[in-house]
Design an enzyme around this catalytic site. Structure first.
Site, PDB file in Angstrom:
ATOM      1  N   HIS A 156     -23.297 -49.698 -11.642  1.00 43.49           N
ATOM      2  CA  HIS A 156     -23.345 -51.143 -11.458  1.00 43.49           C
ATOM      3  C   HIS A 156     -24.275 -51.443 -10.295  1.00 43.49           C
ATOM      4  O   HIS A 156     -24.502 -50.596  -9.424  1.00 43.49           O
ATOM      5  CB  HIS A 156     -21.956 -51.718 -11.157  1.00 43.49           C
ATOM      6  CG  HIS A 156     -21.732 -53.094 -11.702  1.00 43.49           C
ATOM      7  ND1 HIS A 156     -22.358 -54.215 -11.170  1.00 43.49           N
ATOM      8  CD2 HIS A 156     -20.981 -53.527 -12.728  1.00 43.49           C
ATOM      9  CE1 HIS A 156     -21.969 -55.276 -11.853  1.00 43.49           C
ATOM     10  NE2 HIS A 156     -21.133 -54.899 -12.807  1.00 43.49           N
ATOM     11  N   TYR A 167     -25.119 -43.285 -24.479  1.00 43.57           N
ATOM     12  CA  TYR A 167     -25.167 -43.751 -23.081  1.00 43.57           C
ATOM     13  C   TYR A 167     -24.663 -42.636 -22.180  1.00 43.57           C
ATOM     14  O   TYR A 167     -23.514 -42.217 -22.271  1.00 43.57           O
ATOM     15  CB  TYR A 167     -24.337 -45.017 -22.915  1.00 43.57           C
ATOM     16  CG  TYR A 167     -24.778 -46.106 -23.868  1.00 43.57           C
ATOM     17  CD1 TYR A 167     -25.965 -46.801 -23.648  1.00 43.57           C
ATOM     18  CD2 TYR A 167     -24.032 -46.403 -25.010  1.00 43.57           C
ATOM     19  CE1 TYR A 167     -26.397 -47.769 -24.539  1.00 43.57           C
ATOM     20  CE2 TYR A 167     -24.457 -47.375 -25.894  1.00 43.57           C
ATOM     21  CZ  TYR A 167     -25.639 -48.050 -25.665  1.00 43.57           C
ATOM     22  OH  TYR A 167     -26.075 -49.009 -26.551  1.00 43.57           O
ATOM     23  N   SER A 187     -21.190 -56.707  -6.493  1.00 39.64           N
ATOM     24  CA  SER A 187     -20.551 -56.584  -7.805  1.00 39.64           C
ATOM     25  C   SER A 187     -20.207 -55.169  -8.213  1.00 39.64           C
ATOM     26  O   SER A 187     -19.603 -54.982  -9.276  1.00 39.64           O
ATOM     27  CB  SER A 187     -21.439 -57.233  -8.872  1.00 39.64           C
ATOM     28  OG  SER A 187     -21.401 -58.630  -8.740  1.00 39.64           O
TER      29      SER A 187
END
Length: 462
Positions: free
Chosen positions: A308, A303, A66
């Site tokens: 990922h 952030y 992913s």
């Protein structure tokens, strides 16, 4: 640009750590690439295949799973820049034929919701739509029967199917297949020609195979790839660890690749890094942008780390990058307890090179008194069913995969859950050493939890 060196960040340290962790975590093989202080470093350890014993090198291709979603989102943003796609418009503006079981959802769900996992559409659906060039289009037509886990925008649940639909939108807007778009519009511009979306492309290089089972009892997976029709979600792409770090360097440099070529505008990079949904506290990610996972490691409310994770059949991958220090990290593995390996290396690399590291995980509260009735029951999504029962003052979860996912999951699992608070529990899966977060969320009309959130996926009470 400096030459990539098969050398750790500090003399021999990263290579030694990788060698030790491959052994200690029962990982067959791993490839690591790091960019820090203006230099690239690589290390490789173990084997590509436990049967052939071919050694892993820094040029070995692994399935990136992913992490591909970042590439798909980048393609979307290129087409948004060109005025060919609109994040806020309904999917049907580009795909009039788009269907899911809930017609109202099909009519209003947006591209932004697909990319931020907030569409609520059943996300884990890996039916094979074949290998023809229309495979993504055929898969999207097969989504017509998919139900809702939740309503669009209500919360989030990881959604592979949404990214396949986004891949089809890319095809229509670009006039090519998704595979060709990702090769010509991203991989070629980044000068990462080994990046492959199909087995016949990857076979030009040395490749790793996945392994299933617990560390110490691993076997080569009988299924090498997920369905090619799920490519935009991450089913098939393979790459070198350094290829993925090259993508991350582009994202840290306002869309400009290391070779000086513009891949995205700075505005598009910012959009991918802009929060769309906050995750429950204690989850393994803090927020989600457009495909991007986001973390606030220093707890200052901003952030600062992006990336990922990825997993396929017996392979797993991790990408993290910290734009402020221009530090990027990619680890690719082919089985075993890769999560423990990734956790150790991420902490070590970013603490040394960026002065930042993930916070320590939450600890169970043994004094907490629970109302077991709130949690007990069955929760399910398309991939698995989870039966939660009280046992000896704790909760025990029995996870049973759906028939279509038995090979991917490795079979049923029994996990003991320990409470951190009334919402968050921790449980260590068999063969692993680090806990996963289990969140019991919402109410079913009474006092019982409506959702169990595990692995960034929502399981609804049934």
């Amino acid at each position: 640009m400096k030459v990539w060196k098969p050398m750790p960040l500090t003399a021999d340290h990263l290579q030694q750590r990788l060698d030790a962790l491959v052994r200690d975590c029962g990982v067959p093989g791993a490839s690591l690439a790091v960019w820090a202080d203006g230099e690239g470093f690589e290390a490789a350890a173990g084997v590509c295949n436990l049967e052939t014993r071919v050694p892993v090198t820094s040029d070995t291709l692994f399935q990136i799973g992913s992490i591909t979603k970042l590439y798909t989102a980048a393609l979307v943003m290129q087409l948004v820049e060109e005025g060919k796609l609109d994040l806020e418009a309904p999917v049907r503006k580009v795909l009039p034929e788009f269907r899911v079981k809930d017609e109202a959802v099909a009519a209003r769900v947006t591209l932004r919701q697909l990319l931020s996992h907030t569409s609520g559409i059943t996300g884990d659906y890996f039916k094979d739509a074949g290998r023809g060039e229309d495979r993504v289009a055929r898969f999207v037509s097969m989504m017509a029967g998919l139900e809702q886990v939740h309503q669009p925008g209500e919360m989030f649940s990881y959604c592979n199917t949404g990214f396949v639909a986004a891949g089809r939108m890319i095809e229509v807007a670009n006039g090519t297949t998704w595979d060709k778009a990702i090769r010509t519009r991203i991989a070629k511009i980044l000068d990462t020609p080994a990046f492959s979306t199909l087995p016949e492309q990857a076979m030009r290089y040395q490749t790793a195979i996945g392994h299933l089972g617990a560390p110490g009892a691993l076997m080569v997976t009988p299924i090498a790839y997920l369905a090619a029709s799920n490519g935009p979600a991450g089913a098939t792409p393979m790459a070198k660890a350094r290829d993925i770090v090259t993508f991350a360097r582009m994202m840290m440099n306002e869309g400009v690749a290391p070779n000086g070529k513009q891949v995205l505008t700075a505005e598009s990079v910012h959009a991918m890094h802009l929060r769309n949904i906050i995750c429950p506290k204690g989850m393994n990610i803090d927020a989600i942008g457009l495909a991007s996972f986001m973390w606030d490691w220093n707890g200052n409310g901003h952030y600062e780390v992006f990336g990922h994770d990825g997993s396929t059949i017996g392979q797993a991958a991790w990408l993290r990058y910290h734009p402020e220090s221009e530090t990027a990290f990619c680890l690719l593995t082919n089985g075993g307890n890769g999560k423990a390996m990734a956790d150790a290396l991420i902490r070590e690399v970013f603490a040394a090179e960026a002065g930042i590291a993930p916070p320590e995980p939450a600890k169970p509260d043994p004094a907490l008194v629970l109302d077991a009735a709130r949690y007990a029951g069955r929760y399910a999504n398309s991939m698995e069913e989870i039966e939660v029962t009280p046992e000896g003052g704790k909760l025990v979860a029995m996870v049973t995969p759906s028939p279509d996912y038995a090979v991917m999951s490795g079979g049923p699992k029994r996990v003991v859950l320990e409470a951190v608070n009334t919402e968050l529990f921790l449980g260590v899966a068999p063969g692993m050493t680090l806990p996963q977060s289990w969140h019991f969320l919402g109410r079913d009309g009474g006092d019982r939890a409506l959702y169990l959130h595990l692995g960034v996926r929502a399981h609804k009470r049934v």
